[in-house]
Scaffold this active site. Structure first.
Site, PDB file in Angstrom:
ATOM      1  N   SER A 166      -4.829  -5.702  -6.515  1.00  0.00           N
ATOM      2  CA  SER A 166      -3.633  -5.322  -6.741  1.00  0.00           C
ATOM      3  C   SER A 166      -2.953  -5.253  -5.118  1.00  0.00           C
ATOM      4  O   SER A 166      -2.844  -6.476  -4.535  1.00  0.00           O
ATOM      5  CB  SER A 166      -3.487  -3.888  -7.273  1.00  0.00           C
ATOM      6  OG  SER A 166      -2.112  -3.454  -7.556  1.00  0.00           O
ATOM      7  N   MET A 287      -4.006  -0.068  -5.282  1.00  0.00           N
ATOM      8  CA  MET A 287      -3.729   1.178  -5.882  1.00  0.00           C
ATOM      9  C   MET A 287      -4.226   1.541  -7.168  1.00  0.00           C
ATOM     10  O   MET A 287      -3.880   0.533  -8.153  1.00  0.00           O
ATOM     11  CB  MET A 287      -2.438   1.532  -5.430  1.00  0.00           C
ATOM     12  CG  MET A 287      -1.884   2.932  -5.961  1.00  0.00           C
ATOM     13  SD  MET A 287      -2.736   4.099  -4.943  1.00  0.00           S
ATOM     14  CE  MET A 287      -1.889   3.922  -3.381  1.00  0.00           C
TER      15      MET A 287
END
Length: 351
Positions: A166, A287
């Site tokens: 991510s 995250m």
């Protein structure tokens, strides 16, 4: 209990209207906008003066554009930067250029322009700003080295590599793919948290950077050795069937997992349920906790599991949650992950 220190943001855009809209959104979400800048040159100066926690950066601006500003800031006063990018092919290209210069992540402007419609996405934008603000930028200038191929190294039959990432992930994914030799015969599936219209450009970028044939995923696509697939934005990518070394893939509109679609967990879980040959699962910077359950599922079927270490992760939340499951075999800096993958699928390594 002491209150959490508020995030301090610098908003950069040549449009006064855009600066006002973005500033109002962030202030409503308890993010302190310490100042704004009209172009990249002002941004460079104000980053040096104010030391903000995060910068939101437009791309096209007079005097100094966003990409040049990112380059200067990351060299002089490294600061987490979120690009605000147009929803266009050109916007996607410049976004990846900015990420290459050191920007952490990007947010696509609705309809190609920030407008009052952006207020409908204020929680998502604020969440991404917080994620980028948490990124470690001091460790992002690591020199990447391609593993030296052993002359007599051979590999297992029909290996599959599954990667999830991510925030901060695109550059790491590109490094890993470009470092893996094509003679590994790997089938590679990639989930990068990224919106639609950017994943196709990401796939083409990877395709030009590595030995593998890389495409954006399509429903019913079949792949074999030497081929890689990037999950398309806003669709889950899952393994539907597996036979004689070939994967059949399916796209799913199932609800987001951990607020993400595509998500890593459905891809890894489906691979664990379906593929009977060698598997390697890798969780990279990002995250949230997406990928932790997928790593557990892979480990239960004997896969080799790898997580990026904290020192080289822009945001270590995803790898940390994976590590906390107790199902990660190796915790490695990003530059060592390609060699760890090769060792996992090697049957011999004799120079």
């Amino acid at each position: 209990m002491p209150s959490r220190k508020p995030i301090r943001a610098l908003v950069v855009d040549d449009s006064h209207f855009v600066r006002t809209v973005v500033s109002d959104i962030l202030e409503k979400q308890d993010i302190n906008v310490v100042d704004t800048a009209r172009n990249g040159a002002e941004a460079v100066q104000k980053v040096a003066e104010l030391s903000p926690d995060v910068v939101t950066m437009d791309v096209e601006m007079p005097e100094m554009g966003g990409i040049e500003a990112v380059d200067v800031i990351m060299n002089e006063n490294p600061t987490p930067i979120l690009m605000l990018s147009a929803h266009t092919e050109e916007g996607a290209q410049t976004t990846f250029d900015a990420l290459e210069k050191g920007a952490i992540d990007f947010y696509p402007k609705p309809g190609g322009e920030v407008s009052t419609r952006l207020s409908n996405h204020e929680e998502k934008l604020a969440s991404l700003v917080r994620s980028v603000a948490a990124a470690e930028v001091s460790q992002r200038s690591v020199e990447h080295e391609t593993p030296e191929p052993a002359k007599n190294r051979t590999y297992v039959n029909y290996p599959t590599l599954l990667m999830g990432s991510s925030t901060g992930g695109p550059q790491v994914v590109e490094h890993i793919l470009s470092s893996l030799p094509g003679n590994t015969d790997l089938r590679i599936l990639i989930v990068q948290h990224m919106p639609a219209s950017f994943t196709s450009r990401f796939a083409r970028r990877l395709d030009s950077a590595c030995d593998f044939d890389v495409v954006e995923g399509e429903d019913g696509l079949r792949i074999g050795g030497g081929e890689a697939v990037v999950a398309p934005g806003d669709r889950h990518l899952v393994v539907d069937s597996y036979a004689r070394g070939r994967l059949r893939l399916r796209l799913s509109d199932d609800p987001p997992v951990h607020s993400s679609r595509p998500a890593v967990d459905p891809m890894m879980k489906s691979a664990a349920d379906t593929i009977t040959d060698s598997l390697v699962g890798v969780i990279l910077t990002g995250m949230g906790k997406d990928g932790a359950a997928g790593i557990e599922a892979l480990k239960q079927v004997g896969a080799t599991t790898i997580a990026q270490d904290k020192s080289t992760s822009a945001v270590d939340s995803m790898p940390r949650h994976a590590i906390e499951t107790g199902c990660v075999d190796f915790v490695k800096p990003d530059q060592s992950i390609p060699e760890t993958i090769l060792e996992a699928i090697s049957t011999s390594d004799t120079s």
